[in-house]
Scaffold this active site. Structure first.
Site, PDB file in Angstrom:
ATOM      1  N   ASP A 166      30.019   0.874  24.989  1.00 32.43           N
ATOM      2  CA  ASP A 166      30.390   0.941  26.514  1.00 32.43           C
ATOM      3  C   ASP A 166      30.465  -0.432  27.276  1.00 32.43           C
ATOM      4  OD1 ASP A 166      30.070   3.810  25.682  1.00 32.43           O
ATOM      5  OD2 ASP A 166      28.522   4.380  26.993  1.00 32.43           O
ATOM      6  N   TYR A 202      33.505  -1.901  26.620  1.00 28.48           N
ATOM      7  CA  TYR A 202      34.630  -1.185  27.138  1.00 28.48           C
ATOM      8  C   TYR A 202      34.708  -1.223  28.873  1.00 28.48           C
ATOM      9  CZ  TYR A 202      37.136   3.336  28.610  1.00 28.48           C
ATOM     10  OH  TYR A 202      37.985   3.981  28.847  1.00 28.48           O
ATOM     11  N   LEU A 250      34.921   8.870  39.181  1.00 28.23           N
ATOM     12  CA  LEU A 250      34.487   7.694  40.011  1.00 28.23           C
ATOM     13  C   LEU A 250      34.726   6.680  39.796  1.00 28.23           C
ATOM     14  CD1 LEU A 250      30.887   9.386  40.172  1.00 28.23           C
ATOM     15  CD2 LEU A 250      32.370   9.509  42.156  1.00 28.23           C
ATOM     16  N   LYS A 304      23.849   9.920  37.498  1.00 26.96           N
ATOM     17  CA  LYS A 304      24.846  10.122  36.751  1.00 26.96           C
ATOM     18  C   LYS A 304      24.634  10.365  35.319  1.00 26.96           C
ATOM     19  CE  LYS A 304      29.606   7.650  36.408  1.00 26.96           C
ATOM     20  NZ  LYS A 304      29.630   8.060  35.001  1.00 26.96           N
ATOM     21  N   GLU A 344      28.356  18.280  34.980  1.00 25.86           N
ATOM     22  CA  GLU A 344      28.256  17.569  33.691  1.00 25.86           C
ATOM     23  C   GLU A 344      27.529  18.182  32.485  1.00 25.86           C
ATOM     24  OE1 GLU A 344      30.231  15.003  34.116  1.00 25.86           O
ATOM     25  OE2 GLU A 344      29.476  13.378  32.492  1.00 25.86           O
ATOM     26  N   LYS A 350      26.777   1.716  38.385  1.00 25.99           N
ATOM     27  CA  LYS A 350      26.559   1.750  37.043  1.00 25.99           C
ATOM     28  C   LYS A 350      25.218   1.149  36.500  1.00 25.99           C
ATOM     29  CE  LYS A 350      29.777   2.599  33.733  1.00 25.99           C
ATOM     30  NZ  LYS A 350      30.152   3.924  33.128  1.00 25.99           N
ATOM     31  N   CYS A 366       6.610   0.408  -4.493  1.00 20.01           N
ATOM     32  CA  CYS A 366       5.985   0.249  -3.192  1.00 20.01           C
ATOM     33  C   CYS A 366       6.131  -1.424  -2.774  1.00 20.01           C
ATOM     34  CB  CYS A 366       4.397   0.686  -3.287  1.00 20.01           C
ATOM     35  SG  CYS A 366       3.620  -0.200  -1.795  1.00 20.01           S
ATOM     36  N   CYS A 424       2.285  -3.059  -2.791  1.00 21.59           N
ATOM     37  CA  CYS A 424       1.683  -3.161  -3.829  1.00 21.59           C
ATOM     38  C   CYS A 424       2.449  -3.320  -5.166  1.00 21.59           C
ATOM     39  CB  CYS A 424       0.467  -2.252  -4.057  1.00 21.59           C
ATOM     40  SG  CYS A 424       0.979  -0.525  -4.307  1.00 21.59           S
ATOM     41  N   CYS A 444      -3.458   1.572  -0.447  1.00 25.26           N
ATOM     42  CA  CYS A 444      -2.548   0.551  -0.749  1.00 25.26           C
ATOM     43  C   CYS A 444      -2.639  -0.557   0.406  1.00 25.26           C
ATOM     44  CB  CYS A 444      -1.100   1.267  -0.606  1.00 25.26           C
ATOM     45  SG  CYS A 444       0.189  -0.224  -0.759  1.00 25.26           S
TER      46      CYS A 444
HETATM   47  S1  IVH Z   1      30.817  13.326  41.389  1.00 24.73           S
HETATM   48  C1  IVH Z   1      34.809  14.063  43.243  1.00 24.73           C
HETATM   49  N1  IVH Z   1      28.410  13.270  40.550  1.00 24.73           N
HETATM   50  O1  IVH Z   1      30.784  10.862  36.164  1.00 24.73           O
HETATM   51  C2  IVH Z   1      33.534  13.607  42.553  1.00 24.73           C
HETATM   52  N2  IVH Z   1      29.984  12.693  38.932  1.00 24.73           N
HETATM   53  O2  IVH Z   1      32.412   8.518  35.582  1.00 24.73           O
HETATM   54  C3  IVH Z   1      33.468  13.495  41.246  1.00 24.73           C
HETATM   55  N3  IVH Z   1      29.225  12.408  36.620  1.00 24.73           N
HETATM   56  O3  IVH Z   1      33.908  12.217  36.616  1.00 24.73           O
HETATM   57  C4  IVH Z   1      32.238  13.354  40.587  1.00 24.73           C
HETATM   58  N4  IVH Z   1      27.260  12.638  36.864  1.00 24.73           N
HETATM   59  O4  IVH Z   1      32.185  13.769  35.325  1.00 24.73           O
HETATM   60  C5  IVH Z   1      29.624  12.986  40.188  1.00 24.73           C
HETATM   61  N5  IVH Z   1      26.000  13.221  39.835  1.00 24.73           N
HETATM   62  C6  IVH Z   1      27.328  13.362  39.529  1.00 24.73           C
HETATM   63  C7  IVH Z   1      27.607  12.771  38.071  1.00 24.73           C
HETATM   64  C8  IVH Z   1      29.380  12.676  37.847  1.00 24.73           C
HETATM   65  C9  IVH Z   1      28.255  12.579  36.073  1.00 24.73           C
HETATM   66  C10 IVH Z   1      30.660  12.195  35.836  1.00 24.73           C
HETATM   67  C11 IVH Z   1      31.819  13.073  36.264  1.00 24.73           C
HETATM   68  C12 IVH Z   1      32.705  12.127  36.972  1.00 24.73           C
HETATM   69  C13 IVH Z   1      32.353  10.819  36.072  1.00 24.73           C
HETATM   70  C14 IVH Z   1      32.827   9.569  36.713  1.00 24.73           C
END
Ligand code: IVH
Length: 687
Positions: free
Chosen positions: A43, A46, A92, A125, A180, A326, A420, A423, A442
């Site tokens: 991630d 990414y 987001l 999130k 989610e 993030k 082991c 020992c 042991c």
């Molecule tokens: S708000 C229009 N709130 O994160 C509002 N999203 O990377 C859109 N997600 O697409 C989302 N927890 O799938 C919101 N507390 C939260 C969230 C959340 C996880 C996910 C969601 C979104 C993605 C974006």
């Protein structure tokens, strides 16, 4: 496909060819990120790769390809189904720090033409997969994935399988709830057990697992998931939602209907009035991340007032009124280089993965826990495999899964021990956790001999043979048993009343040794004599050591984020032994004078390095006695001369040549003391 290494991904893109290669890489990785495939990168890589591509496109907008994944919902990766969404299901935008949050705040102000008046909400999130759940007259009728944001897949087969997403509501509401779906940590463990029992591969991570589970319609087993709502919209022109209200009120209405929302997670949903307060909440959520029942990859800040949300508006992929801050990745990929086996106090063979060093959540990880041989086989781990490693806060990192597509040719399965490792004796394989057939016997003799050593309990009559006899007879099953041995037991082990009496005297004397020695005798991994002294002096009492969590343990000099949780865990596991020691009347505190030296000794705050032979009053002092002296006087012993060194203790050169340490000290201007001068400085602490 052009392959970019993670390193290339971290540097900035400098040519069209690099940009295109990065796009390929991003497309491939996003399929795994948003789906259930094997990701070739983790991630963190990414996110960085995505940032590189975005930066390149921002600098040269004319050259950006029109179908760049950065311009699509879910980076264009999520399989779009055929169910149209009521309104677009957006993603987001991300920021990575407080500065990013403030610049989002500035952009919101620009859009509103003033500062928001309704405050902000701060919520976790959740790191899972987005769904829209449609309720009609209080009945859950359809569940749809996000897909490309305009169309999603029907995954209604999961109805009844998701905690927090009831089939029937408490009220006859018609509404579309969005949120989610994820595995809690506990559900994830169970899911992997169920999968391996069915001969399926363990999930690479909870998010992949959730995405895969949503889309898998014909599995022979059902896995439980959990839902957290983060929003709701009208359905069929009807809604029970409060009109013109706030985000917090929307979620409260959803919760009142019986659906779990982000507000119900321990991280909660908080309404704050400005971004300084929002940042404080973000920091608080980040700090509780390890204890949360579900993985989070960030914190979401939203405008609370829905009218203000509308004025701020929505872009092609993101709402302008919300932002994801993030958190650092807790999952990285690295290479499994080796597996080493250690025999614990109870004789259990514990495997540890040796990894190519990788930075996770601010610390360098080189070792991670593996569970047992069966688990290693279930995960089909091979030496040389690229593996996903998790480190959530204080928890010791663990190896989750291999990425089979990155397995080098000729890689062999992780070898399991045939004898082991301690020992060389037989292994009892009757349970999943293998044990040395000798069990406690042991590793115990070596531990007891160590504990009886001169710098720990100092029971010098207790040599190898007597220890072996005491362990063999079952009279000693741990260090604490030494303190409750009867004269008869000591006689039986040593073969003479005189020797038994001497041993009994030494045992009695050992009861009043300082805590540092008693603690050291416990044999906690990574706490030798020096470290035990530092721990004992830092905390003062065994009680305080036992109460310390990993964060408190890290305050001890030399204990980093990797070592701290291991020590805390071992101290907790030693509870029965420590309780027995207390019951036997063994001293559990560090003497006042040694605590005083910590803050006001002649060497307080100083790092002292010793080289060559000692002379004068220190003539009989070996390295370990010197270390003890330095620490008693409040200082810390160092092993090499560097910019942190305060004093070098070295006898003057007799041949005109300087030792390498003395030369380095001269170069850095470090004070050099003769052993005699050092003895004078530490006079009060000489024995
Ligand atoms: S708000 C229009 N709130 O994160 C509002 N999203 O990377 C859109 N997600 O697409 C989302 N927890 O799938 C919101 N507390 C939260 C969230 C959340 C996880 C996910 C969601 C979104 C993605 C974006």
């Amino acid at each position: 496909m052009t392959t970019l290494t993670a390193d290339v991904a971290l540097s900035s893109l400098s040519s069209r060819a690099e940009y295109e290669a990065a796009l390929d890489r991003l497309r491939e990785a996003s399929l795994a990120y948003y789906g259930d495939g094997d990701s070739p990168i983790d991630d963190a890589t990414y996110d960085r790769l995505r940032q590189q591509v975005l930066a390149w496109e921002k600098e040269r907008p004319a050259e950006a390809v029109p179908d760049s994944p950065t311009g699509l919902v879910a980076d264009g990766a999520a399989p779009a189904g055929d169910v149209p969404h009521t309104t677009r299901l957006l993603s987001l935008d991300n920021v990575f720090d407080a500065e990013g949050l403030l610049s989002w705040g500035a952009s919101v102000q620009r859009r509103l033409g003033r500062a928001p008046e309704g405050g902000y909400t701060v919520e976790p999130k959740i790191d899972g997969a987005a769904i829209a759940a449609r309720y009609r007259d209080g009945h859950l009728v359809q569940v749809i994935t996000r897909g490309d944001g305009t169309h999603g897949e029907d995954v209604s087969h999961i109805v009844g399988q998701v905690d927090g997403l009831p089939e029937q509501l408490a009220v006859p509401a018609t509404v579309e709830v969005r949120g989610e779906v994820a595995f809690t940590q506990e559900q994830f463990e169970t899911a992997n057990e169920v999968r391996t029992a069915h001969g399926a591969q363990v999930f690479a991570n909870p998010r992949n697992g959730a995405a895969g589970t949503l889309r898998a319609k014909d599995r022979p087993y059902r896995l439980r998931l959990t839902f957290w709502a983060y929003g709701a919209v009208e359905l069929d022109g009807e809604s029970f939602l409060p009109a013109g209200g706030t985000h917090a009120q929307v979620l409260a209405a959803v919760a009142a209907a019986g659906i779990q929302t982000t507000a119900a997670s321990p991280a909660g949903l908080h309404v704050v009035s400005d971004l300084v307060e929002a940042q404080a909440r973000i920091d608080a959520i980040a700090a509780m991340r390890a204890e949360l029942p579900v993985g989070i990859d960030g914190v979401v800040v939203k405008l609370n007032d829905t009218a203000e949300q509308q004025s701020a508006g929505t872009g092609t992929r993101f709402p302008h009124w919300a932002i994801a801050v993030k958190l650092p990745a807790v999952e990285r990929q690295t290479v499994l280089e080796d597996v080493v086996w250690e025999v614990g106090r109870t004789g259990v063979l514990a495997p540890t993965a040796i990894l190519a060093a990788v930075e996770i959540d601010g610390s360098t990880v080189t070792r991670a826990t593996l569970h047992n041989p069966a688990d290693i086989r279930r995960r089909d781990l091979h030496l040389g495999d690229t593996v996903t490693v998790y480190k959530a806060g204080d928890i010791i990192p663990r190896v989750q899964a291999a990425v089979p597509s990155l397995r080098p040719a000729g890689a062999r399965e992780v070898p399991l021990p045939e004898a082991c490792p301690n020992c060389g004796g037989e292994i009892n394989k009757s349970q999943e956790r293998w044990r040395c057939a000798k069990g406690t016997a042991c590793a115990l003799p070596a531990l007891i001999e160590y504990a009886a050593g001169r710098e720990m309990l100092d029971i010098d009559g207790l040599g190898k043979t007597y220890v072996a006899a005491l362990v063999e007879s079952g009279d000693v099953t741990d260090v604490a048993d030494l303190f409750t041995l009867t004269t008869e037991q000591l006689m039986a082990a040593s073969g003479s009343a005189k020797r038994a009496a001497k041993l009994a005297d030494q045992v009695t004397a050992a009861k009043s040794h300082p805590l540092s020695r008693i603690f050291c005798a416990l044999g906690v991994l990574g706490t030798g004599r020096s470290m035990s002294r530092r721990i004992a002096r830092h905390f003062g009492t065994m009680d305080a050591i036992r109460q310390a969590d990993a964060a408190a343990m890290q305050e001890v000099e030399g204990i980093g984020p990797e070592k701290a949780p291991v020590i805390v865990e071992q101290v907790a596991a030693l509870a029965p032994v420590i309780d027995k020691l207390i019951g036997a009347g063994v001293n559990m505190s560090e003497p006042e004078e040694s605590l005083a030296a910590q803050s006001a000794g002649p060497l307080t705050g100083k790092v002292v390095v010793v080289t060559g032979k000692m002379s004068g009053p220190l003539e009989a002092y070996g390295r370990s006695e010197m270390n003890a002296l330095i620490e008693k006087a409040g200082g810390r012993a160092g092993s090499s001369v560097n910019s942190k060194t305060s004093i070098l203790v070295a006898a003057p050169s007799t041949n005109g040549k300087l030792s390498s340490k003395a030369a380095k000290a001269a170069e850095l201007g470090v004070e050099v003391l003769t052993p005699e001068a050092f003895a004078e400085l530490t006079d009060a602490y000489l024995t």
